[in-house]
Design a protein around this motif. Structure first.
Motif, PDB file in Angstrom:
ATOM      1  N   PRO A 146      14.566  40.808 -10.667  1.00  0.00           N
ATOM      2  CA  PRO A 146      15.298  40.092 -11.731  1.00  0.00           C
ATOM      3  C   PRO A 146      15.373  38.594 -11.489  1.00  0.00           C
ATOM      4  N   LEU A 147      15.621  38.192 -10.250  1.00  0.00           N
ATOM      5  CA  LEU A 147      15.715  36.763  -9.933  1.00  0.00           C
ATOM      6  C   LEU A 147      14.365  36.072 -10.110  1.00  0.00           C
ATOM      7  N   LEU A 148      13.302  36.748  -9.715  1.00  0.00           N
ATOM      8  CA  LEU A 148      11.981  36.153  -9.826  1.00  0.00           C
ATOM      9  C   LEU A 148      11.570  35.987 -11.285  1.00  0.00           C
ATOM     10  N   ARG A 149      11.832  36.984 -12.105  1.00  0.00           N
ATOM     11  CA  ARG A 149      11.455  36.887 -13.521  1.00  0.00           C
ATOM     12  C   ARG A 149      12.244  35.765 -14.222  1.00  0.00           C
ATOM     13  N   PRO A 203      -3.735  28.975   1.600  1.00  0.00           N
ATOM     14  CA  PRO A 203      -2.635  29.666   2.288  1.00  0.00           C
ATOM     15  C   PRO A 203      -2.167  30.871   1.489  1.00  0.00           C
ATOM     16  N   LEU A 204      -1.557  31.805   2.159  1.00  0.00           N
ATOM     17  CA  LEU A 204      -0.961  32.950   1.484  1.00  0.00           C
ATOM     18  C   LEU A 204       0.083  32.468   0.485  1.00  0.00           C
ATOM     19  N   LEU A 205       0.104  33.068  -0.694  1.00  0.00           N
ATOM     20  CA  LEU A 205       1.098  32.673  -1.691  1.00  0.00           C
ATOM     21  C   LEU A 205       2.500  32.943  -1.176  1.00  0.00           C
ATOM     22  N   TYR A 206       2.677  34.087  -0.532  1.00  0.00           N
ATOM     23  CA  TYR A 206       3.993  34.468  -0.029  1.00  0.00           C
ATOM     24  C   TYR A 206       3.807  35.325   1.212  1.00  0.00           C
ATOM     25  N   GLY A 207       4.831  35.387   2.015  1.00  0.00           N
ATOM     26  CA  GLY A 207       4.783  36.228   3.202  1.00  0.00           C
ATOM     27  C   GLY A 207       6.145  36.301   3.863  1.00  0.00           C
ATOM     28  N   ARG A 208       6.374  37.391   4.571  1.00  0.00           N
ATOM     29  CA  ARG A 208       7.609  37.570   5.342  1.00  0.00           C
ATOM     30  C   ARG A 208       7.234  37.938   6.756  1.00  0.00           C
ATOM     31  N   VAL A 209       7.838  37.249   7.706  1.00  0.00           N
ATOM     32  CA  VAL A 209       7.585  37.511   9.121  1.00  0.00           C
ATOM     33  C   VAL A 209       8.870  38.022   9.744  1.00  0.00           C
ATOM     34  N   ALA A 257      14.067  31.872  -5.377  1.00  0.00           N
ATOM     35  CA  ALA A 257      13.304  32.434  -6.496  1.00  0.00           C
ATOM     36  C   ALA A 257      12.579  31.329  -7.259  1.00  0.00           C
ATOM     37  N   LEU A 258      13.246  30.194  -7.450  1.00  0.00           N
ATOM     38  CA  LEU A 258      12.618  29.078  -8.155  1.00  0.00           C
ATOM     39  C   LEU A 258      11.484  28.482  -7.325  1.00  0.00           C
ATOM     40  N   ARG A 259      11.658  28.437  -6.006  1.00  0.00           N
ATOM     41  CA  ARG A 259      10.572  27.945  -5.149  1.00  0.00           C
ATOM     42  C   ARG A 259       9.351  28.849  -5.273  1.00  0.00           C
ATOM     43  N   PHE A 260       9.584  30.155  -5.271  1.00  0.00           N
ATOM     44  CA  PHE A 260       8.477  31.098  -5.402  1.00  0.00           C
ATOM     45  C   PHE A 260       7.805  30.939  -6.761  1.00  0.00           C
ATOM     46  N   ALA A 261       8.600  30.877  -7.811  1.00  0.00           N
ATOM     47  CA  ALA A 261       8.041  30.741  -9.160  1.00  0.00           C
ATOM     48  C   ALA A 261       7.235  29.450  -9.299  1.00  0.00           C
ATOM     49  N   THR A 262       7.690  28.381  -8.656  1.00  0.00           N
ATOM     50  CA  THR A 262       6.995  27.098  -8.746  1.00  0.00           C
ATOM     51  C   THR A 262       5.622  27.161  -8.085  1.00  0.00           C
TER      52      THR A 262
END
Length: 293
Positions: free
Chosen positions: A14-17, A243-249, A280-285
């Protein structure tokens, strides 16, 4: 992209959308098993919570291959093929990334011998963890005390009987005290982090990783250094040109206080967006930049 079972527990969606709408991206939630979806009509397909892949990995990877031929898949197919099998930890270790020591085992190996080898190699460990090589939700992950070698070997044998490979790791006492730290990155930039309480209990039970077990925290510099090294090593190993679009370490500290990679979730991670202000806004950007480039 998700699946019907996992969507209700995808707290990021929901936050990402909402954030995507703010940056001008039109989104649609689809299920990867839906044969009616024309994936080519999308500018990009983002892997979010297809967490039922565990029981149908060949089908899921075949789907990823079809989608990548039709449109932009994020993160790409090469990432899914590599990162959904925990043997990637051996690749990271070979590239100099500090990881939790792992003994990989396959059907045909002697479970008793594997467990004994791990205990002998790590005499300081009072407990070990046995987990499947492919898995999610901590399913079939068990923690055993040193005297419970027979039970640990029996669980390893069970994983073999189910047709899978597995790994055995020492259990660091710091996890009970400090939990683990999950660091989230977008386009190689650190975004935020959480502390996740211990999931594996000494009595063999496993706590479901609900939101209650997560707390926001600021990652230490040595944790960020290890996490960045892991993401860079993964991108280099896979030959990615971006670079990877997203990732969790996911990191834990060993008995000497050194951060070590427990898991590198770069295919379909929970990104803990509810715990990172503006995340969420950082990811969307960065997503908008990637789709528009």
């Amino acid at each position: 992209m998700t699946d019907r079972v996992s969507l209700p527990i995808d707290y990021d969606m929901p936050l990402l959308r909402e954030a995507c709408a703010k940056v001008g991206l039109e989104t649609e939630v689809c299920q990867w098993e839906d044969a009616e979806v024309d994936w080519a009509r999308f500018d990009a397909v983002v892997l979010r919570s297809p967490w039922n892949y565990v029981d149908q990995l060949p089908e899921f990877l075949a789907w990823c291959e079809r989608v990548e031929k039709a449109t932009l898949l994020l993160n790409p197919l090469a990432v899914a093929r590599w990162a959904l099998d925990k043997s990637y930890l051996a690749d990271l270790a070979a590239l100099g990334v500090p990881v939790v020591p792992s003994r990989f085992a396959s059907p045909g190996d002697d479970p008793d011998l594997v467990v004994r080898e791990v205990l002998e190699k790590h005499p300081e460990a009072t407990e070990i963890v046995v987990k499947p090589g492919i898995g999610a939700y901590s399913r079939n992950v068990r923690r055993f005390t040193r005297p419970a070698t027979r039970e640990a070997a029996a669980h390893l044998s069970k994983l073999f009987d189910e047709g899978g490979h597995a790994l055995v790791q020492p259990y660091f006492a710091s996890v009970d005290r400090d939990g683990e730290t999950n660091l989230i990155y977008f386009d190689r930039e650190y975004s935020h982090a959480i502390r996740k309480a211990a999931m594996l209990m000494p009595d063999g039970t496993v706590h479901v990783p609900t939101l209650d077990f997560r707390k926001p925290r600021v990652a230490d510099q040595d944790e960020r250094a290890v996490a960045s090294a892991a993401l860079d090593a993964a991108a280099s190993h896979l030959g990615l040109d971006r670079p990877l679009l997203y990732g969790r370490v996911d990191l834990v500290r060993d008995d000497r206080g050194q951060p070590r990679v427990l898991e590198l979730d770069i295919c379909e991670p929970s990104l803990n967006l509810p715990f990172g202000d503006g995340s969420a806004l950082r990811f969307a950007t960065v997503l908008a930049n990637r789709v528009g480039s």
